[in-house]
Scaffold this motif. Structure first.
Motif, PDB file in Angstrom:
ATOM      1  N   GLN A   1       0.650  -1.087  -0.035  1.00  0.00           N
ATOM      2  CA  GLN A   1      -0.013   0.189  -0.116  1.00  0.00           C
ATOM      3  C   GLN A   1       0.688   1.297  -0.204  1.00  0.00           C
ATOM      4  OE1 GLN A   1      -3.304  -0.096   2.679  1.00  0.00           O
ATOM      5  NE2 GLN A   1      -3.788   2.237   2.584  1.00  0.00           N
ATOM      6  N   ALA A   2       0.565   1.993  -0.955  1.00  0.00           N
ATOM      7  CA  ALA A   2       1.386   3.274  -1.097  1.00  0.00           C
ATOM      8  C   ALA A   2       0.593   4.233  -1.513  1.00  0.00           C
ATOM      9  CB  ALA A   2       2.452   3.080  -2.290  1.00  0.00           C
ATOM     10  N   GLY A   3       0.361   5.236  -0.290  1.00  0.00           N
ATOM     11  CA  GLY A   3      -0.695   6.384  -0.700  1.00  0.00           C
ATOM     12  C   GLY A   3      -2.118   5.802  -0.677  1.00  0.00           C
ATOM     13  N   ASP A   4      -2.930   6.079  -1.998  1.00  0.00           N
ATOM     14  CA  ASP A   4      -4.145   5.429  -2.243  1.00  0.00           C
ATOM     15  C   ASP A   4      -4.131   4.287  -2.975  1.00  0.00           C
ATOM     16  OD1 ASP A   4      -5.255   7.369  -0.862  1.00  0.00           O
ATOM     17  OD2 ASP A   4      -5.451   8.884  -2.669  1.00  0.00           O
ATOM     18  N   TYR A   5      -2.779   3.884  -3.404  1.00  0.00           N
ATOM     19  CA  TYR A   5      -2.549   2.706  -4.355  1.00  0.00           C
ATOM     20  C   TYR A   5      -2.326   1.372  -3.532  1.00  0.00           C
ATOM     21  CZ  TYR A   5      -0.638  -0.672  -7.479  1.00  0.00           C
ATOM     22  OH  TYR A   5      -0.391  -1.829  -8.368  1.00  0.00           O
ATOM     23  N   GLN A   6      -2.898   0.155  -3.664  1.00  0.00           N
ATOM     24  CA  GLN A   6      -2.770  -0.901  -3.009  1.00  0.00           C
ATOM     25  C   GLN A   6      -2.766  -1.967  -4.168  1.00  0.00           C
ATOM     26  OE1 GLN A   6      -4.834  -2.171   0.666  1.00  0.00           O
ATOM     27  NE2 GLN A   6      -4.955  -4.225  -0.177  1.00  0.00           N
ATOM     28  N   GLY A   7      -1.611  -2.545  -4.343  1.00  0.00           N
ATOM     29  CA  GLY A   7      -1.354  -3.670  -5.350  1.00  0.00           C
ATOM     30  C   GLY A   7      -0.044  -4.064  -5.492  1.00  0.00           C
ATOM     31  N   HIS A   8       0.469  -5.075  -6.519  1.00  0.00           N
ATOM     32  CA  HIS A   8       1.729  -5.594  -6.693  1.00  0.00           C
ATOM     33  C   HIS A   8       2.382  -4.414  -7.474  1.00  0.00           C
ATOM     34  CE1 HIS A   8       0.248  -9.691  -5.690  1.00  0.00           C
ATOM     35  NE2 HIS A   8      -0.787  -9.205  -6.491  1.00  0.00           N
ATOM     36  N   VAL A   9       3.455  -3.963  -6.601  1.00  0.00           N
ATOM     37  CA  VAL A   9       4.404  -2.693  -6.927  1.00  0.00           C
ATOM     38  C   VAL A   9       5.229  -3.253  -8.001  1.00  0.00           C
ATOM     39  CG1 VAL A   9       5.918  -1.144  -6.058  1.00  0.00           C
ATOM     40  CG2 VAL A   9       3.843  -1.552  -4.612  1.00  0.00           C
ATOM     41  N   PHE A  10       6.130  -4.506  -7.760  1.00  0.00           N
ATOM     42  CA  PHE A  10       7.200  -4.845  -8.393  1.00  0.00           C
ATOM     43  C   PHE A  10       6.722  -5.678  -9.523  1.00  0.00           C
ATOM     44  CE2 PHE A  10       8.902  -4.508  -4.172  1.00  0.00           C
ATOM     45  CZ  PHE A  10       9.852  -3.062  -4.507  1.00  0.00           C
ATOM     46  N   GLU A  11       5.805  -6.720  -9.066  1.00  0.00           N
ATOM     47  CA  GLU A  11       5.351  -7.550 -10.267  1.00  0.00           C
ATOM     48  C   GLU A  11       4.355  -8.583  -9.702  1.00  0.00           C
ATOM     49  OE1 GLU A  11       4.510  -8.500 -13.011  1.00  0.00           O
ATOM     50  OE2 GLU A  11       6.468  -8.799 -14.075  1.00  0.00           O
ATOM     51  N   ASP A  12       3.345  -8.919 -10.367  1.00  0.00           N
ATOM     52  CA  ASP A  12       2.360  -9.720  -9.872  1.00  0.00           C
ATOM     53  C   ASP A  12       2.960 -11.202  -9.878  1.00  0.00           C
ATOM     54  OD1 ASP A  12       0.455  -7.860 -10.545  1.00  0.00           O
ATOM     55  OD2 ASP A  12       0.152  -8.395 -12.622  1.00  0.00           O
ATOM     56  N   PRO A  13       2.347 -12.011  -9.021  1.00  0.00           N
ATOM     57  CA  PRO A  13       2.893 -13.428  -8.886  1.00  0.00           C
ATOM     58  C   PRO A  13       2.653 -14.034 -10.336  1.00  0.00           C
ATOM     59  CG  PRO A  13       1.357 -12.512  -6.900  1.00  0.00           C
ATOM     60  CD  PRO A  13       1.337 -11.722  -8.104  1.00  0.00           C
ATOM     61  N   ALA A  14       3.679 -14.175 -10.787  1.00  0.00           N
ATOM     62  CA  ALA A  14       3.475 -14.879 -12.183  1.00  0.00           C
ATOM     63  C   ALA A  14       4.922 -15.715 -12.331  1.00  0.00           C
ATOM     64  CB  ALA A  14       3.294 -14.059 -13.385  1.00  0.00           C
ATOM     65  N   SER A  15       4.914 -16.650 -13.206  1.00  0.00           N
ATOM     66  CA  SER A  15       6.282 -17.296 -13.724  1.00  0.00           C
ATOM     67  C   SER A  15       6.510 -16.912 -15.157  1.00  0.00           C
ATOM     68  CB  SER A  15       6.014 -18.785 -13.887  1.00  0.00           C
ATOM     69  OG  SER A  15       5.753 -19.392 -12.619  1.00  0.00           O
ATOM     70  N   LEU A  16       8.074 -16.946 -15.274  1.00  0.00           N
ATOM     71  CA  LEU A  16       8.660 -16.537 -16.638  1.00  0.00           C
ATOM     72  C   LEU A  16       8.212 -17.771 -17.559  1.00  0.00           C
ATOM     73  CD1 LEU A  16      10.572 -14.784 -18.254  1.00  0.00           C
ATOM     74  CD2 LEU A  16      12.470 -16.373 -17.503  1.00  0.00           C
ATOM     75  N   ASP A  17       7.972 -17.431 -18.718  1.00  0.00           N
ATOM     76  CA  ASP A  17       7.890 -18.087 -19.935  1.00  0.00           C
ATOM     77  C   ASP A  17       8.207 -17.625 -21.149  1.00  0.00           C
ATOM     78  OD1 ASP A  17       7.241 -20.031 -21.856  1.00  0.00           O
ATOM     79  OD2 ASP A  17       5.444 -20.422 -21.244  1.00  0.00           O
ATOM     80  N   ALA A  18       9.404 -17.848 -21.477  1.00  0.00           N
ATOM     81  CA  ALA A  18      10.279 -16.949 -22.728  1.00  0.00           C
ATOM     82  C   ALA A  18      10.125 -17.885 -24.048  1.00  0.00           C
ATOM     83  CB  ALA A  18      11.339 -16.350 -22.471  1.00  0.00           C
ATOM     84  N   ALA A  19       9.292 -18.897 -23.986  1.00  0.00           N
ATOM     85  CA  ALA A  19       9.377 -19.808 -25.037  1.00  0.00           C
ATOM     86  C   ALA A  19       9.242 -19.348 -26.508  1.00  0.00           C
ATOM     87  CB  ALA A  19       8.439 -21.017 -24.852  1.00  0.00           C
ATOM     88  N   THR A  20       8.676 -18.343 -26.699  1.00  0.00           N
ATOM     89  CA  THR A  20       8.121 -17.643 -27.973  1.00  0.00           C
ATOM     90  C   THR A  20       9.562 -16.556 -28.550  1.00  0.00           C
ATOM     91  OG1 THR A  20       7.156 -15.875 -26.776  1.00  0.00           O
ATOM     92  CG2 THR A  20       5.862 -17.883 -27.834  1.00  0.00           C
ATOM     93  N   LEU A  21      10.365 -16.604 -27.342  1.00  0.00           N
ATOM     94  CA  LEU A  21      11.538 -15.686 -27.518  1.00  0.00           C
ATOM     95  C   LEU A  21      12.896 -16.411 -28.080  1.00  0.00           C
ATOM     96  CD1 LEU A  21      11.101 -12.806 -24.816  1.00  0.00           C
ATOM     97  CD2 LEU A  21      10.373 -12.677 -27.213  1.00  0.00           C
ATOM     98  N   ILE A  22      12.688 -17.630 -28.063  1.00  0.00           N
ATOM     99  CA  ILE A  22      13.736 -18.611 -28.266  1.00  0.00           C
ATOM    100  C   ILE A  22      14.848 -18.136 -29.659  1.00  0.00           C
ATOM    101  CG2 ILE A  22      14.669 -20.929 -28.782  1.00  0.00           C
ATOM    102  CD1 ILE A  22      12.836 -22.073 -26.767  1.00  0.00           C
ATOM    103  N   THR A  23      13.877 -17.996 -30.628  1.00  0.00           N
ATOM    104  CA  THR A  23      14.662 -17.516 -31.902  1.00  0.00           C
ATOM    105  C   THR A  23      15.208 -16.122 -31.666  1.00  0.00           C
ATOM    106  OG1 THR A  23      12.908 -18.680 -33.364  1.00  0.00           O
ATOM    107  CG2 THR A  23      13.941 -16.705 -34.398  1.00  0.00           C
ATOM    108  N   GLU A  24      14.698 -15.157 -30.922  1.00  0.00           N
ATOM    109  CA  GLU A  24      15.109 -13.977 -30.684  1.00  0.00           C
ATOM    110  C   GLU A  24      16.781 -14.123 -29.847  1.00  0.00           C
ATOM    111  OE1 GLU A  24      12.968 -10.551 -29.729  1.00  0.00           O
ATOM    112  OE2 GLU A  24      11.032 -11.806 -30.294  1.00  0.00           O
TER     113      GLU A  24
END
Length: 328
Positions: free
Chosen positions: A240-263
């Motif tokens: 909670q920062a002022g009136d904001y409440q939520g995920h400041v850095f990043e939502d709970p999620a996993s990395l999946d960069a499979a579609t970036l393999i060619t890059e």
């Protein structure tokens, strides 16, 4: 085109066998002590298990990297130095190190043992990487998860050693090797004791219609009782920062960069790393098998399927993280 090297996790000998059988080019694992950054109860390898597992992998054409990627305690480096010596004695293909003192020890006492720079060293620019390569003979650097694909390509144009990037699994949204949040909450440093948000400090309790997820003395998340409850890590908690409440850095999620393999291949990356030494051998088998197909498809110029592993991700949600600059 040669497929990118697939570097896969193993928290137990059974998981290592599963990874090898599923098509891992390389498996990384650690000893059962605080020398590695996945120092959780019930995980990792005894000395006998490590020796047997390296032999098993080699007989099947896979390599083994030993992660010795925490920072030795001041005045007590013996445990970490012994880990380097034992990895060399057992025939490991490389050690993954972060501490400069330990890199110096390995370079001088085990010069024939290949040295990789851990993501815990947080080397994210050519000058830093070239320093490690020139001073300690580092042959590969695991890049921190704060760079775009374009930045990775720019780094590869200015360095001589190989680069390895994370492609799937738990996502550390802080600069690896620099996180003090978990240490503040629990008194145990992820970078020295080897456990971020250790399970011994995690707790859940019901309050009314909510499930409260805590770490140490801190409430990290509140969710409805019937909603998915993320594992309480501070960097993915609600703030909670002022009136904001939520995920400041990043939502709970996993990395999946499979579609970036060619890059990644076009950017000059040598190896793709899957996170998950704390996960089951079933997870290991499924993820490795899926990415084996993906890297072979990329090498043949075929399309790579997206969201193949969403059911195995944190909160069944995925992100490409900083690779595509989608972070807040």
């Amino acid at each position: 085109m040669k497929p990118l090297e697939l570097v896969c996790p193993a928290g137990t000998p059974a998981a290592l066998r599963a990874a090898v059988e599923a098509g891992a080019d390389t498996v990384y694992c650690g000893f059962r002590d605080e020398t590695n950054a996945r120092n959780f109860p019930g995980l990792n390898f005894s000395r006998a298990e490590m020796e047997e597992s390296i032999d098993y992998a080699h007989r099947r054409g896979s390599k083994v990297l030993v992660a010795i990627n925490t920072f030795p305690r001041a005045g007590a480096p013996e445990l970490w130095r012994a880990a380097v010596d034992d990895a060399a004695r057992f025939g490991a293909d490389a050690v993954i190190l972060a501490d400069v003192g330990l890199l110096d020890y390995a370079a001088n006492h085990q010069p024939g043992l290949r040295r990789h720079l851990s993501v815990q060293a947080a080397a994210a620019n050519p000058d830093a990487i070239n320093f490690y390569a020139e001073t300690f003979g580092v042959r590969r650097v695991v890049l921190p998860r704060v760079l775009t694909v374009q930045e990775i390509a720019a780094i590869n144009r200015e360095i001589e050693c190989e680069t390895e990037v994370f492609v799937f699994g738990g996502l550390c949204v802080m600069a690896e090797g620099r996180c003090a949040l978990s240490a503040y909450a629990t008194g145990r440093s992820p970078n020295m004791n080897g456990a971020c948000s250790p399970a011994s400090h995690v707790h859940y309790k019901e309050e009314g219609s909510e499930l409260v997820c805590g770490l140490g003395d801190f409430t990290i998340n509140r969710v409805k009782k019937d909603a998915p409850a993320p594992y309480p890590t501070l960097c993915k908690g609600c703030f909670q920062a002022g009136d904001y409440q939520g995920h400041v850095f990043e939502d709970p999620a996993s990395l999946d960069a499979a579609t970036l393999i060619t890059e990644f291949a076009s950017a000059g990356v040598t190896a793709l790393k899957i996170e998950g030494r704390q996960r089951s051998r079933s997870y290991t088998k499924t993820v490795v098998h899926t990415f084996r197909k993906a890297v072979e498809a990329q090498a043949k110029g075929l399309p790579i399927m997206a969201n193949e592993l969403q059911r195995l991700t944190e909160g069944q949600t995925t992100t490409s993280g900083a690779y595509s600059k989608t972070w807040r």
